[in-house]
Design a protein around this motif. Sequence first.
Motif, short mmCIF file in Angstrom:
data_model
loop_
_atom_site.label_atom_id
_atom_site.label_comp_id
_atom_site.label_asym_id
_atom_site.label_seq_id
_atom_site.Cartn_x
_atom_site.Cartn_y
_atom_site.Cartn_z
N GLY A 67 0.82 -1.22 0.00
CA GLY A 67 0.00 0.00 0.00
C GLY A 67 0.85 1.25 0.00
N ALA A 68 2.13 1.09 -0.33
CA ALA A 68 3.07 2.22 -0.24
C ALA A 68 3.20 2.99 -1.55
N SER A 69 2.55 2.53 -2.63
CA SER A 69 2.59 3.28 -3.89
C SER A 69 2.14 4.71 -3.61
N ALA A 70 2.94 5.68 -4.05
CA ALA A 70 2.64 7.06 -3.65
C ALA A 70 2.97 8.04 -4.77
N MET A 71 2.14 9.06 -4.87
CA MET A 71 2.38 10.14 -5.82
C MET A 71 1.77 11.42 -5.28
N PRO A 72 2.17 12.56 -5.79
CA PRO A 72 1.61 13.83 -5.31
C PRO A 72 0.35 14.21 -6.09
N TYR A 73 -0.54 14.92 -5.42
CA TYR A 73 -1.78 15.40 -6.02
C TYR A 73 -1.90 16.90 -5.78
N ILE A 74 -2.45 17.60 -6.77
CA ILE A 74 -2.68 19.03 -6.61
C ILE A 74 -4.12 19.36 -6.98
N HIS A 75 -4.77 20.15 -6.15
CA HIS A 75 -6.15 20.55 -6.41
C HIS A 75 -6.17 21.58 -7.54
N VAL A 113 8.31 14.54 -4.06
CA VAL A 113 8.59 15.82 -4.69
C VAL A 113 9.15 16.81 -3.67
N ASP A 114 10.13 17.58 -4.11
CA ASP A 114 10.62 18.72 -3.34
C ASP A 114 10.51 19.95 -4.24
N ALA A 115 9.48 20.75 -4.02
CA ALA A 115 9.21 21.92 -4.87
C ALA A 115 9.61 23.22 -4.19
N SER A 116 10.56 23.15 -3.27
CA SER A 116 10.91 24.34 -2.49
C SER A 116 11.46 25.47 -3.35
N VAL A 117 12.18 25.15 -4.42
CA VAL A 117 12.70 26.20 -5.31
C VAL A 117 11.54 26.95 -5.98
N PRO A 168 2.27 19.82 -4.01
CA PRO A 168 2.66 19.90 -2.60
C PRO A 168 3.98 19.15 -2.40
N GLN A 169 4.57 19.29 -1.25
CA GLN A 169 5.79 18.56 -0.93
C GLN A 169 5.46 17.08 -0.69
N GLY A 170 6.44 16.22 -1.00
CA GLY A 170 6.29 14.80 -0.70
C GLY A 170 5.37 14.08 -1.66
N SER A 171 4.59 13.15 -1.14
CA SER A 171 3.64 12.38 -1.93
C SER A 171 2.60 11.78 -0.98
N VAL A 172 1.56 11.20 -1.54
CA VAL A 172 0.49 10.58 -0.75
C VAL A 172 0.36 9.13 -1.19
N SER A 173 0.39 8.21 -0.23
CA SER A 173 0.37 6.79 -0.56
C SER A 173 -1.06 6.27 -0.73
N HIS A 174 -1.16 5.12 -1.38
CA HIS A 174 -2.46 4.46 -1.51
C HIS A 174 -3.03 4.12 -0.13
N MET A 175 -2.17 3.75 0.79
CA MET A 175 -2.64 3.43 2.14
C MET A 175 -3.29 4.65 2.79
N GLU A 176 -2.66 5.81 2.65
CA GLU A 176 -3.23 7.03 3.22
C GLU A 176 -4.55 7.39 2.55
N LEU A 177 -4.58 7.28 1.23
CA LEU A 177 -5.82 7.58 0.51
C LEU A 177 -6.93 6.62 0.91
N PHE A 178 -6.60 5.33 1.00
CA PHE A 178 -7.60 4.32 1.32
C PHE A 178 -8.22 4.56 2.69
#
Length: 554
Positions: free
Chosen positions: A209-217, A311-315, A245-255
């Motif tokens: 359940g660790a597959s992860a990607m970032p999402y933006i509204h 993702v690190d979008a700090s720049v 956003p920074q980082g990513s969101v996993s399937h486990m978190e979404l579920f």
Amino acid sequence: MNNEKPGILVTGASGFIGRHFVIAVSEHFRLFCIARRSQKEAGVPHSDNISWIQADITKMENLLSAANHIKENGGVDYVLHLAGYYDFTMDDNPAYENTNVGGTLNILKMSQQLEVKHFIFSSSLAACKFPPRGKSLTETSPTDADFPYARSKGRSEWVIRKHAGALSCSIVRLAAVYSDWCENPPLNMILKKWLTGNKLISRALPGKGASAMPYIHIKDLNKMFLRIIEISDQLSGINTFIASPQGSVSHMELFKTATKYYYGREIEPLLVPKPLASASLAVWQFWNGLTGKASLEQPWMADYIDKKLNVDASVTYRTTGWQPSPRYHILRRMLFLTENMKNHPNNWAFRNESLLKRFATRKSTLIYDIMMEERRAAIDRIADEITAAENISRFPHYSQMDPDLLKWDIHLHYQMLAATVKSRDRSLVQNFAQIIATHKYMEGFNAAEVKNFVITIGKAVKKILVAKPQLQEHGRRQSRRIDDLIILTIQFAVDEVEDTFEILKASPPDHMTENKPVESIERSEPVRRMIRRLEDICGDSMMMPVKNHMRNLQ
């Protein structure tokens, strides 16, 4: 349009991102929207600030016509290039090169011709390989992912860097974009499976359940585009930003978040080992092939099980002063998604299935292109038929018209028919027929003559189309399509002409009861408005003969 407002050219305006952007900013900008679908099909409300141009970005001649139209209507200051092709098959479709790469080069050249201040290109984080464990993608990460869509985005970025010249550009690599109604096919797929699917299968998560990607509204993304426009004077050369956003969101978190909001409690997932999950995807694709069902789930997705696209979008944050809002983070926004999915299922289905249905190839576009290629010759042939000696009794008024004015009239009807084919919106014809019938009635024409004129144009167009080899390969099915797009539209116009004449006979216009002179049709403001609407759909050069004739009469 209010020329005091800044102008933006938006490509891909009928897509998910484009539609939301156009609706969000239409009060503050003049928007020239290029899209394959009509404004009505895209669900974009009418606005005086929106000029909607249906065009194929792979065809430079279409874009040159659009550029002329834009110049004549105040020009643009910025370009937001969103148009692109994508599917989930992993097949190397020619559209990736033609639309994503070639189309980007065409829009870049068009932007240079329009002398815009800044060019914004929507790329994708998917163009980059997943970073090593513990690492993150940044603005300097290479576009090195090796599948068709990713390669096309990487090549598009290369095209911009090579051909931008003095034009300042921002390449924006997008995270997965979603709205409160989802409108993201992969996200919609997993939410449907988790929340409305089979009780056992709905609990299954591949791997750990660790597959992860970032999402933006979408609202955060719109704000980012506007921020880039706001600071564009401070940007030079080629800039690369990340919309995420920074980082990513996993399937486990979404579920866990989705099931908690949907059911009122967290549900423990059933973790499926990667080998078994991979085999299941292969079996699922085989079964769908046998049953003829389409599915977004593909065997190649197994390669990404438990991988993280951090993702690190700090720049980007430091450079632009933009940052995603915490309230639009997907885990916080999941409450809105699940509420909409549960309480408004029809609207949810419409937004995620009907409205977002792709129109990669459309026969109506091919028919429209043929009509444009044959337009000049067709108008000449129709004029010859109407003025032929044996047809004078059918066209007593038309046959006596000035030859140039007659061709102008035919051109106007022909272009209206073509615009209806392109937009698939017969309401255009309804309004047009009412305007034309009113003028012809006041000029002394009878309903039969106007009807015959319209029918003659329709028959001439059908004769041209059925003779074309590229439309003959589909046989009877294509003939039915021509009848639907041409003959039924003509019948629609004829009925409106009859209705209008009946109404006018019962209640004549003031011009006729008061013996006032009748305004010529080419000087009519309603006709001029109709011409401007046709220009929006078809592009300026297609209406230039009409406009030139009107200028000559002034």
